[in-house]
Design an enzyme around this catalytic site. Structure first.
Site: not given
Ligand SMILES: NC(=O)c1ccc[n+]([C@@H]2O[C@H](COP(=O)([O-])OP(=O)(O)OC[C@H]3O[C@@H](n4cnc5c(N)ncnc54)[C@H](OP(=O)(O)O)[C@@H]3O)[C@@H](O)[C@H]2O)c1
Length: 239
Positions: A54, A78, A144, A148, A178, A180
């Site tokens: 974590d 990330n 959020y 950020k 989209a 994720t």
């Molecule tokens: N999707 C969007 O529209 C979007 C837009 C802008 C920014 N983002 C940013 O992009 C990044 C990736 O998100 P994503 O969209 O790809 O969603 P995601 O699939 O939910 O990815 C987040 C990943 O981070 C891991 N994680 C979360 N908290 C953690 C912690 N405390 N320690 C270690 N690992 C952790 C999760 O795995 P575990 O739960 O197994 O730890 C998961 O693999 C994030 O920072 C998000 O805020 C996403």
């Protein structure tokens, strides 16, 4: 091979980033769910390994840094998560929601970089932090957006400190991406239509489109890009 650490590397943007980096790096995927990380590593092949941590938990991040032989060429912060909604009439719930959101999005990046900083390749090391377009637009939950935006401020201090050592630090700020875990099934159709209507490209990003920019900033070619917030959002519709 160069070496890279990707937090949240088991899913979404992190997995897409790890997939690109695995072409020319040994990649360490970090996250909290071993089964997710193991599946991702199986998909990526021998260049990928995983470590359960974590990244907002000091002891976990210290153990990760201890386990790494170093040097580390690329750190991609990330891992992140949306804020839980809280009833404004319940201030304890509001406080918990904000604290959790800062923990998930700010501390998780700050601890990872702080722990791995001594291992970074100098010169040539790269730090890439995944922020959000919402930090500038305000179009998400207030906690959020603020978390950020905090990353963007921290970035300036980081880039200024690491720059003289030949290390760069940049934020990639994705718009709506989209498919994720962060967004899948969480956005009601009317809200999604409004989000898409504000994107000039008229569609969400793919995780790979975001990963391509992260991989560029992580590459030797990006040696003179430092302290920047790089949007990957398909452009904004002028109103
Ligand atoms: N999707 C969007 O529209 C979007 C837009 C802008 C920014 N983002 C940013 O992009 C990044 C990736 O998100 P994503 O969209 O790809 O969603 P995601 O699939 O939910 O990815 C987040 C990943 O981070 C891991 N994680 C979360 N908290 C953690 C912690 N405390 N320690 C270690 N690992 C952790 C999760 O795995 P575990 O739960 O197994 O730890 C998961 O693999 C994030 O920072 C998000 O805020 C996403």
């Amino acid at each position: 091979l160069a070496s890279a650490v990707v937090s949240g590397g088991g899913t979404g943007i992190g997995l897409a980033t790890a997939t690109r980096l695995a072409r020319d790096h040994d990649v360490l995927l970090v996250g909290r769910r071993p089964e997710v990380l193991e599946r991702a590593c199986a998909q990526l092949g021998p260049a990928a390994t995983w470590h359960r941590a974590d990244t907002a938990e000091p002891a976990d991040v210290a153990a990760l840094a201890q386990a790494l032989p170093g040097p580390v060429d690329v750190v991609v912060c990330n891992a992140g998560a949306p804020a839980r909604s809280a009833d404004p009439g319940d201030l304890a719930a509001v406080a918990a929601s904000w604290a959790d959101c800062f923990r998930a999005n700010v501390l998780s990046a700050v601890l990872l970089v702080t722990a791995l900083e001594p291992l970074l390749t100098r010169p040539g090391g790269r730090v890439v932090v995944v922020g959000s377009r919402a930090a500038a637009s305000g179009a998400s939950s207030p906690a959020y957006v603020a978390a950020k935006a905090a990353l963007n401020g921290w970035l300036l201090a980081l880039a200024s400190r690491l720059g003289p050592e030949g290390v760069t630090a940049n934020v990639v700020a994705p718009g709506y991406t989209a498919g994720t875990e962060l967004v899948a099934g969480r956005i009601p159709p009317e809200r999604e239509a409004a989000i898409l209507g504000a994107i000039a490209a008229g569609r969400p990003a793919t995780a790979d489109e975001v990963a391509a920019v992260i991989a560029f900033l992580a590459s030797p070619a990006a040696s003179f890009v430092n302290g920047q917030v790089v949007g990957v959002d398909g452009g904004v519709v002028a109103r």
